[in-house]
Design a protein around this motif. Structure first.
Motif, short mmCIF file in Angstrom:
data_model
loop_
_atom_site.label_atom_id
_atom_site.label_comp_id
_atom_site.label_asym_id
_atom_site.label_seq_id
_atom_site.Cartn_x
_atom_site.Cartn_y
_atom_site.Cartn_z
N GLN A 67 -3.52 0.70 -2.52
CA GLN A 67 -3.90 1.00 -1.18
C GLN A 67 -4.35 -0.10 -0.49
OE1 GLN A 67 -3.37 4.15 -0.40
NE2 GLN A 67 -2.56 4.63 -2.52
N ASP A 68 -4.70 0.09 0.52
CA ASP A 68 -5.02 -1.03 1.58
C ASP A 68 -6.49 -1.61 0.98
OD1 ASP A 68 -3.12 -0.95 3.44
OD2 ASP A 68 -4.01 0.62 4.43
N TYR A 112 -6.14 1.48 -7.31
CA TYR A 112 -7.04 2.58 -7.98
C TYR A 112 -6.37 3.20 -9.26
CZ TYR A 112 -9.39 3.52 -3.74
OH TYR A 112 -10.18 3.48 -2.56
N PRO A 168 0.89 -1.09 -0.04
CA PRO A 168 -0.12 0.11 -0.11
C PRO A 168 1.03 1.29 -0.02
CG PRO A 168 -0.81 -1.59 1.46
CD PRO A 168 0.50 -2.24 1.07
N GLY A 169 0.43 2.28 -0.79
CA GLY A 169 1.07 3.40 -0.93
C GLY A 169 2.05 3.46 -1.99
N HIS A 223 -11.57 1.50 -9.65
CA HIS A 223 -10.98 0.82 -8.44
C HIS A 223 -11.35 -0.62 -8.44
CE1 HIS A 223 -11.53 -0.42 -4.17
NE2 HIS A 223 -10.37 0.25 -4.02
N LYS A 275 3.12 3.17 -6.40
CA LYS A 275 2.48 3.72 -7.54
C LYS A 275 3.23 3.04 -8.64
CE LYS A 275 0.38 7.72 -5.46
NZ LYS A 275 0.69 9.05 -5.58
#
Length: 176
Positions: free
Chosen positions: A127-128, A132, A13-14, A146, A16
């Motif tokens: 993300q958690d 996205y 998560p976080g 999403h 990209k």
């Protein structure tokens, strides 16, 4: 397969991933797969993002044990507005109202328009609560979709591009 990149570290998560490229002349479809393997024919894909240009559809899915599991198709008639044809580009740019919204207008493009030089730029933000996807324009990101993967994103080992893509022009990883 047109392109494969092995991830330099596990996805969390976080993180990209941005990918840009050019679609082939008269493209019908292309897909970007986040595979849990690095081979040419993965049996496990955490996220399958496919743009069916001909049918103007976005298709999302995942694959386990070489079987597609949860196909989801959504109407999707434009990509990111960065066309070589200025008239089409001007028409598309009027569809964006802010960084997260695409305006649905009654103006549509005839399927016969040329896809020569159509470029795409996508960002996949992990993300958690899922992945996205954004279209990346010069001055903004526009939300596309999403997807909540059934397979843990930390098992993704490669990014694979399939279909009617002439070339990948950029791939970047952003880690926290």
């Amino acid at each position: 397969m047109k392109f494969i990149a092995i991830l330099p570290q596990p996805t969390e998560p976080g993180h990209k991933i941005q990918i840009s490229g050019r679609i082939s002349n008269n493209a019908e479809e292309f897909s970007i797969n986040f595979a849990n393997e690095t081979n040419d024919h993965p049996q496990s894909i955490a996220y399958h993002f496919k743009w069916d240009v001909a049918k103007k559809m976005l298709i999302e899915d995942y694959k386990e044990d070489n079987e597609w599991k949860k196909r989801n198709a959504t109407a999707f008639d434009i990509f990111d507005g960065r066309f070589k044809n200025k008239a089409i580009n001007d028409s598309i740019s009027n569809r964006f109202i802010d960084n997260n919204t695409i305006v649905d207008t009654t103006d549509t493009f005839p399927h016969s328009y040329s896809l020569l030089g159509l470029e795409f730029a996508l960002e996949f933000a992990f993300q958690d609560d899922g992945i996205y996807v954004y279209m990346v324009c010069e001055d903004a990101r526009n939300y596309v979709t999403h997807f909540q993967p059934e397979i843990d994103i930390q098992f993704i080992e490669s990014v694979q591009v399939w279909g009617d893509v002439e070339k990948i022009t950029q791939l970047s990883f952003s880690y926290n």
